[in-house]
Design a protein around this motif. Structure first.
Motif, PDB file in Angstrom:
ATOM      1  N   ASP A 105       4.616  87.414  45.270  1.00 53.52           N
ATOM      2  CA  ASP A 105       5.365  86.953  44.109  1.00 53.52           C
ATOM      3  C   ASP A 105       5.234  85.435  44.035  1.00 53.52           C
ATOM      4  OD1 ASP A 105       7.021  86.798  41.921  1.00 53.52           O
ATOM      5  OD2 ASP A 105       8.857  86.924  43.100  1.00 53.52           O
ATOM      6  N   ILE A 106       4.095  84.987  43.528  1.00 55.47           N
ATOM      7  CA  ILE A 106       3.824  83.554  43.426  1.00 55.47           C
ATOM      8  C   ILE A 106       4.064  83.130  41.983  1.00 55.47           C
ATOM      9  CG2 ILE A 106       2.090  81.738  43.667  1.00 55.47           C
ATOM     10  CD1 ILE A 106       0.707  83.551  45.741  1.00 55.47           C
ATOM     11  N   PRO A 107       5.002  82.215  41.770  1.00 53.64           N
ATOM     12  CA  PRO A 107       5.287  81.812  40.388  1.00 53.64           C
ATOM     13  C   PRO A 107       4.130  81.008  39.795  1.00 53.64           C
ATOM     14  CG  PRO A 107       6.506  80.443  41.931  1.00 53.64           C
ATOM     15  CD  PRO A 107       5.818  81.510  42.738  1.00 53.64           C
ATOM     16  N   SER A 108       3.927  81.142  38.502  1.00 52.51           N
ATOM     17  CA  SER A 108       2.923  80.331  37.828  1.00 52.51           C
ATOM     18  C   SER A 108       3.625  79.126  37.207  1.00 52.51           C
ATOM     19  CB  SER A 108       2.202  81.148  36.761  1.00 52.51           C
ATOM     20  OG  SER A 108       3.118  81.607  35.802  1.00 52.51           O
ATOM     21  N   LEU A 109       2.914  78.035  37.127  1.00 47.10           N
ATOM     22  CA  LEU A 109       3.464  76.800  36.572  1.00 47.10           C
ATOM     23  C   LEU A 109       2.868  76.561  35.193  1.00 47.10           C
ATOM     24  CD1 LEU A 109       3.184  74.572  39.751  1.00 47.10           C
ATOM     25  CD2 LEU A 109       5.168  75.842  38.963  1.00 47.10           C
ATOM     26  N   ASP A 110       3.715  76.170  34.264  1.00 50.96           N
ATOM     27  CA  ASP A 110       3.259  75.896  32.912  1.00 50.96           C
ATOM     28  C   ASP A 110       3.508  74.426  32.617  1.00 50.96           C
ATOM     29  OD1 ASP A 110       2.607  75.787  30.263  1.00 50.96           O
ATOM     30  OD2 ASP A 110       4.195  77.128  29.577  1.00 50.96           O
ATOM     31  N   PHE A 111       2.412  73.684  32.480  1.00 49.80           N
ATOM     32  CA  PHE A 111       2.527  72.252  32.197  1.00 49.80           C
ATOM     33  C   PHE A 111       2.369  71.963  30.709  1.00 49.80           C
ATOM     34  CE2 PHE A 111       1.077  72.448  36.632  1.00 49.80           C
ATOM     35  CZ  PHE A 111       2.108  71.743  37.231  1.00 49.80           C
ATOM     36  N   GLY A 112       2.433  72.980  29.870  1.00 45.93           N
ATOM     37  CA  GLY A 112       2.345  72.790  28.431  1.00 45.93           C
ATOM     38  C   GLY A 112       0.933  72.624  27.925  1.00 45.93           C
ATOM     39  N   GLY A 113      -0.034  72.770  28.778  1.00 44.15           N
ATOM     40  CA  GLY A 113      -1.441  72.639  28.398  1.00 44.15           C
ATOM     41  C   GLY A 113      -2.288  72.401  29.626  1.00 44.15           C
ATOM     42  N   PRO A 114      -3.596  72.270  29.426  1.00 45.70           N
ATOM     43  CA  PRO A 114      -4.477  72.055  30.578  1.00 45.70           C
ATOM     44  C   PRO A 114      -4.213  70.702  31.239  1.00 45.70           C
ATOM     45  CG  PRO A 114      -5.736  72.173  28.518  1.00 45.70           C
ATOM     46  CD  PRO A 114      -4.304  72.375  28.172  1.00 45.70           C
ATOM     47  N   VAL A 115      -4.407  70.666  32.542  1.00 48.32           N
ATOM     48  CA  VAL A 115      -4.247  69.428  33.311  1.00 48.32           C
ATOM     49  C   VAL A 115      -5.644  68.950  33.688  1.00 48.32           C
ATOM     50  CG1 VAL A 115      -3.261  68.411  35.385  1.00 48.32           C
ATOM     51  CG2 VAL A 115      -2.044  70.242  34.214  1.00 48.32           C
ATOM     52  N   THR A 116      -5.926  67.688  33.396  1.00 48.88           N
ATOM     53  CA  THR A 116      -7.270  67.158  33.653  1.00 48.88           C
ATOM     54  C   THR A 116      -7.372  66.608  35.069  1.00 48.88           C
ATOM     55  OG1 THR A 116      -6.737  64.913  32.938  1.00 48.88           O
ATOM     56  CG2 THR A 116      -7.455  66.465  31.229  1.00 48.88           C
ATOM     57  N   ALA A 117      -8.606  66.476  35.537  1.00 48.26           N
ATOM     58  CA  ALA A 117      -8.859  65.906  36.861  1.00 48.26           C
ATOM     59  C   ALA A 117      -8.337  64.461  36.920  1.00 48.26           C
ATOM     60  CB  ALA A 117     -10.348  65.953  37.179  1.00 48.26           C
TER      61      ALA A 117
END
Length: 79
Positions: A52-64
């Protein structure tokens, strides 16, 4: 923890390296073998149920670039 004696065939070069490390660090050779067995067991372990690993939502893609900047900021904060 109960220990059980067993015989294992090992490469001569590996055994020589274990002997050198044991002498250098003042540890019994058997500790190295117990540690290696334990690591092998952990590596091959399987679980029956899903994690049960929660997913994180940062509101969009995260760049390098964003990741790099965040890590740099975090390192700067600890200095």
């Amino acid at each position: 923890m109960a220990l059980k004696k067993t015989t294992v065939m090992v490469d001569e070069e590996d055994l020589a390296l274990i002997k050198e490390a044991a002498a250098r660090e003042g540890r019994p050779e058997s500790e190295y073998f117990r540690e290696a067995f334990h690591l092998a067991v952990l590596r091959s372990r399987r679980w029956d149920e899903d994690w049960d690993i929660p997913s994180l939502d940062f509101g969009g893609p995260v760049t390098a670039e964003e990741i790099g900047r965040t890590v740099s900021d975090g390192v700067a904060d600890t200095e």
